[in-house]
Design a protein around this motif. Structure first.
Motif, short mmCIF file in Angstrom:
data_model
loop_
_atom_site.label_atom_id
_atom_site.label_comp_id
_atom_site.label_asym_id
_atom_site.label_seq_id
_atom_site.Cartn_x
_atom_site.Cartn_y
_atom_site.Cartn_z
N LEU A 142 0.82 -1.21 0.00
CA LEU A 142 0.00 0.00 0.00
C LEU A 142 0.85 1.26 0.00
CD1 LEU A 142 -2.81 1.31 0.18
CD2 LEU A 142 -2.63 1.10 2.68
N PHE A 143 1.88 1.31 0.84
CA PHE A 143 2.70 2.51 0.94
C PHE A 143 3.49 2.76 -0.35
CE2 PHE A 143 3.13 3.22 5.82
CZ PHE A 143 1.75 3.19 5.93
N GLN A 144 3.97 1.69 -0.98
CA GLN A 144 4.66 1.88 -2.26
C GLN A 144 3.72 2.46 -3.31
OE1 GLN A 144 7.35 -1.09 -3.91
NE2 GLN A 144 7.47 -2.11 -1.92
N LEU A 145 2.50 1.97 -3.35
CA LEU A 145 1.53 2.48 -4.31
C LEU A 145 1.20 3.94 -4.04
CD1 LEU A 145 -0.91 -0.58 -4.47
CD2 LEU A 145 0.48 0.28 -6.36
N CYS A 146 1.00 4.28 -2.76
CA CYS A 146 0.60 5.65 -2.41
C CYS A 146 1.71 6.67 -2.66
CB CYS A 146 0.17 5.71 -0.94
SG CYS A 146 -1.44 4.94 -0.62
N GLN A 147 2.95 6.24 -2.60
CA GLN A 147 4.07 7.16 -2.80
C GLN A 147 4.36 7.44 -4.27
OE1 GLN A 147 6.72 4.80 -0.36
NE2 GLN A 147 6.88 6.42 1.17
N ALA A 148 3.73 6.70 -5.17
CA ALA A 148 3.96 6.89 -6.60
C ALA A 148 2.95 7.87 -7.16
CB ALA A 148 3.85 5.56 -7.33
N PRO A 149 3.39 8.94 -7.83
CA PRO A 149 2.45 9.92 -8.38
C PRO A 149 1.66 9.35 -9.54
CG PRO A 149 4.67 10.41 -9.13
CD PRO A 149 4.80 9.28 -8.15
N GLY A 150 0.39 9.74 -9.63
CA GLY A 150 -0.42 9.22 -10.73
C GLY A 150 -1.81 9.81 -10.79
N VAL A 151 -1.92 11.10 -11.20
CA VAL A 151 -3.24 11.69 -11.37
C VAL A 151 -3.89 11.12 -12.63
CG1 VAL A 151 -2.60 13.84 -10.21
CG2 VAL A 151 -2.39 13.67 -12.70
N GLY B 92 -4.99 10.36 -16.09
CA GLY B 92 -4.37 10.67 -17.37
C GLY B 92 -2.86 10.78 -17.33
N ARG B 93 -2.28 10.75 -16.12
CA ARG B 93 -0.82 10.83 -15.94
C ARG B 93 -0.39 9.79 -14.91
NH1 ARG B 93 -2.40 14.28 -19.05
NH2 ARG B 93 -1.62 16.41 -19.36
N GLU B 94 -0.86 8.55 -15.10
CA GLU B 94 -0.65 7.51 -14.08
C GLU B 94 0.66 6.75 -14.22
OE1 GLU B 94 -5.15 7.77 -14.90
OE2 GLU B 94 -3.31 7.59 -16.11
N ASP B 95 1.58 7.23 -15.06
CA ASP B 95 2.78 6.46 -15.39
C ASP B 95 3.56 5.99 -14.16
OD1 ASP B 95 1.97 8.53 -17.32
OD2 ASP B 95 3.48 7.63 -18.62
N GLY B 96 3.79 6.89 -13.21
CA GLY B 96 4.58 6.53 -12.03
C GLY B 96 3.91 5.44 -11.22
N ALA B 97 2.61 5.59 -10.99
CA ALA B 97 1.87 4.59 -10.23
C ALA B 97 1.80 3.27 -10.99
CB ALA B 97 0.47 5.11 -9.93
N ALA B 98 1.65 3.34 -12.31
CA ALA B 98 1.58 2.12 -13.12
C ALA B 98 2.89 1.35 -13.06
CB ALA B 98 1.22 2.47 -14.56
N GLN B 99 4.01 2.07 -13.10
CA GLN B 99 5.31 1.40 -13.03
C GLN B 99 5.47 0.68 -11.69
OE1 GLN B 99 8.64 4.03 -13.59
NE2 GLN B 99 10.16 2.42 -13.30
N THR B 100 5.08 1.34 -10.60
CA THR B 100 5.16 0.71 -9.28
C THR B 100 4.25 -0.50 -9.20
OG1 THR B 100 5.74 2.79 -8.19
CG2 THR B 100 4.77 1.07 -6.82
N PRO C 134 2.39 24.33 -19.02
CA PRO C 134 1.01 23.88 -18.89
C PRO C 134 0.90 22.37 -19.05
CG PRO C 134 1.11 25.87 -20.21
CD PRO C 134 2.53 25.45 -19.97
N GLY C 135 0.08 21.76 -18.20
CA GLY C 135 -0.09 20.31 -18.21
C GLY C 135 0.73 19.58 -17.18
N ASP C 136 1.71 20.26 -16.57
CA ASP C 136 2.48 19.61 -15.51
C ASP C 136 1.58 19.28 -14.33
OD1 ASP C 136 4.85 19.66 -16.91
OD2 ASP C 136 5.62 21.48 -15.95
N VAL C 137 1.89 18.19 -13.65
CA VAL C 137 1.07 17.69 -12.56
C VAL C 137 1.41 18.40 -11.25
CG1 VAL C 137 0.66 15.65 -11.11
CG2 VAL C 137 0.74 15.43 -13.61
N VAL C 138 0.36 18.69 -10.46
CA VAL C 138 0.52 19.27 -9.13
C VAL C 138 -0.23 18.37 -8.14
CG1 VAL C 138 0.16 21.29 -7.67
CG2 VAL C 138 0.61 21.59 -10.13
N LEU C 139 0.47 17.93 -7.10
CA LEU C 139 -0.13 17.04 -6.11
C LEU C 139 0.05 17.58 -4.70
CD1 LEU C 139 0.98 13.49 -7.31
CD2 LEU C 139 -1.28 14.51 -7.51
N LEU C 140 -0.91 17.27 -3.84
CA LEU C 140 -0.75 17.51 -2.41
C LEU C 140 -0.05 16.29 -1.83
CD1 LEU C 140 -3.23 19.45 -3.07
CD2 LEU C 140 -3.77 19.22 -0.65
N PRO C 141 1.17 16.46 -1.29
CA PRO C 141 1.86 15.30 -0.73
C PRO C 141 1.21 14.85 0.57
CG PRO C 141 3.09 17.30 -0.26
CD PRO C 141 1.94 17.71 -1.12
N GLY C 142 1.06 13.58 0.72
CA GLY C 142 0.54 13.02 1.96
C GLY C 142 1.27 11.73 2.24
#
Length: 343
Positions: free
Chosen positions: A8-17, A19-27, A149-157
């Motif tokens: 779970l923690f590995q999945l949550c630490q990977a960015p992936g909004v 349409g831009r899920e590449d990081g989460a998909a790789q994990t 424009p188009g770069d991802v912005v996330l709230l880190p948690g």
């Protein structure tokens, strides 16, 4: 629980909004590498097959991989970054919050917050996200060189363990569901299954469920179960609209869901001593089940949800025991239905 928490923690630490899920998909793909057939499809969804791949009986398990976030729309003349929502971001948590901007470099920023002394009594009013701005501490020229424009912005948690088996962090919606599917595959990996099973960690649920819809069309399962999160009891939330943390999976009941699948899930939970709760909905479920159900000529679909507090914030809360029990329930369903196909 330690293995489940690590997943779970590995999945949550990977960015992936959406349409831009590449990081989460790789994990996710790495976490599923113990299975023989894991791919990423055209929409970016992670798809894994196991069991008897030649069987005429086929069960699909789905959980969505994307998280809510924002996208850069522009940089204004003073270097402040303007944003728009990507999915159902709760704007109430934004003013004064730290964010991460994934540009040419990873930048920390703060969502600008008007001092209460200057609000003229309007501190209870939250502006639209498009009216907010992110301060990354750069001039316009400096920001333009790193952000577009188009770069991802996330709230880190950062995911963290709370007391007992509860965890908090961003993206538990729906990385908790993804973790349940991966854990289910671990429970079944050494068993000889007579049916074909597809795990789908789908993209773009927060913006329309396109990943689940297209993958379900391609995979052509006979049955499907979607796994998502749903509201858990907390102050201000009506009790009849939510479940409770630590009291097991929420089995969905809805006109759009397949009643025999729902009944089977309830029976198996009782037989396996898996605590469970019921979530009754009068129409659409607001999950991928709605789209999977109407794919091709129709796919019989059930829904199991994980209770969650503080949905769509960087401090979502779930219980590892609920995630584990979802995995156990799905494994029991596959063992029985995949063998007898009486449902």
């Amino acid at each position: 629980m330690n293995q489940l928490q690590e997943i779970l923690f590995q999945l949550c630490q990977a960015p992936g909004v959406a349409g831009r899920e590449d990081g989460a998909a790789q994990t996710a793909r790495q976490l599923l590498s113990f299975l023989p057939d894991v791919t990423v499809d055209t929409m970016g969804s992670v798809v894994a097959h196991f069991g008897n791949l030649e069987s005429e009986h086929h069960i699909l398990l789905d959980a969505h991989l994307d998280q809510i976030g924002m996208l850069v729309t522009s940089v204004n003349e003073n270097g402040f970054v303007k944003v728009a929502r990507d999915g159902g971001m709760d704007r109430r948590v934004l003013p004064g919050s730290r964010v991460v901007v994934y540009g040419k470099e990873t930048l920390n920023g703060i969502v600008c917050c008007l001092p209460p002394h200057l609000t003229d009594g309007g501190e209870d009013k939250v502006p639209d996200i498009t009216e907010m701005a992110v301060d990354v501490g750069l001039s316009k020229e400096e920001a333009d060189a790193l952000i577009q424009p188009g770069d991802v912005v996330l709230l880190p948690g950062e995911p963290r363990r709370l007391l007992g088996s509860r965890v908090t962090g961003a993206a538990l919606d729906d990385r908790a569901g993804c973790a349940a599917l991966i854990r289910c595959a671990h429970l079944l990996q050494d068993e000889s299954l007579p049916c074909k099973v597809t795990l789908l960690l789908s993209t773009r649920e927060e913006v329309g469920s396109q990943g689940a819809e297209t993958a379900a069309f391609r995979e052509k399962p006979d049955l499907a179960i979607a796994v998502d999160v749903s509201f858990a009891e907390q102050p201000g939330v009506p009790a009849h609209k939510c479940g409770k943390l630590s009291e097991g999976p929420m089995i969905g009941i809805s006109p759009v869901l397949d009643k025999p699948i729902t009944d089977t899930l309830q029976r198996l939970a009782k037989e396996q001593d898996i605590p469970y709760q019921l979530e009754v909905m009068g129409g659409r479920t607001g999950t991928n089940a709605d789209e999977i159900n109407t794919t091709r000529s129709g796919i019989r679909c059930g829904l199991v949800s994980i209770p969650q507090r503080n949905m769509h914030t960087p401090a979502e809360i779930c219980d590892l025991s609920d995630i584990e029990n979802v995995a156990r329930l799905l494994a029991a369903f596959i063992r029985e239905v995949g063998t007898s196909w009486q449902i």
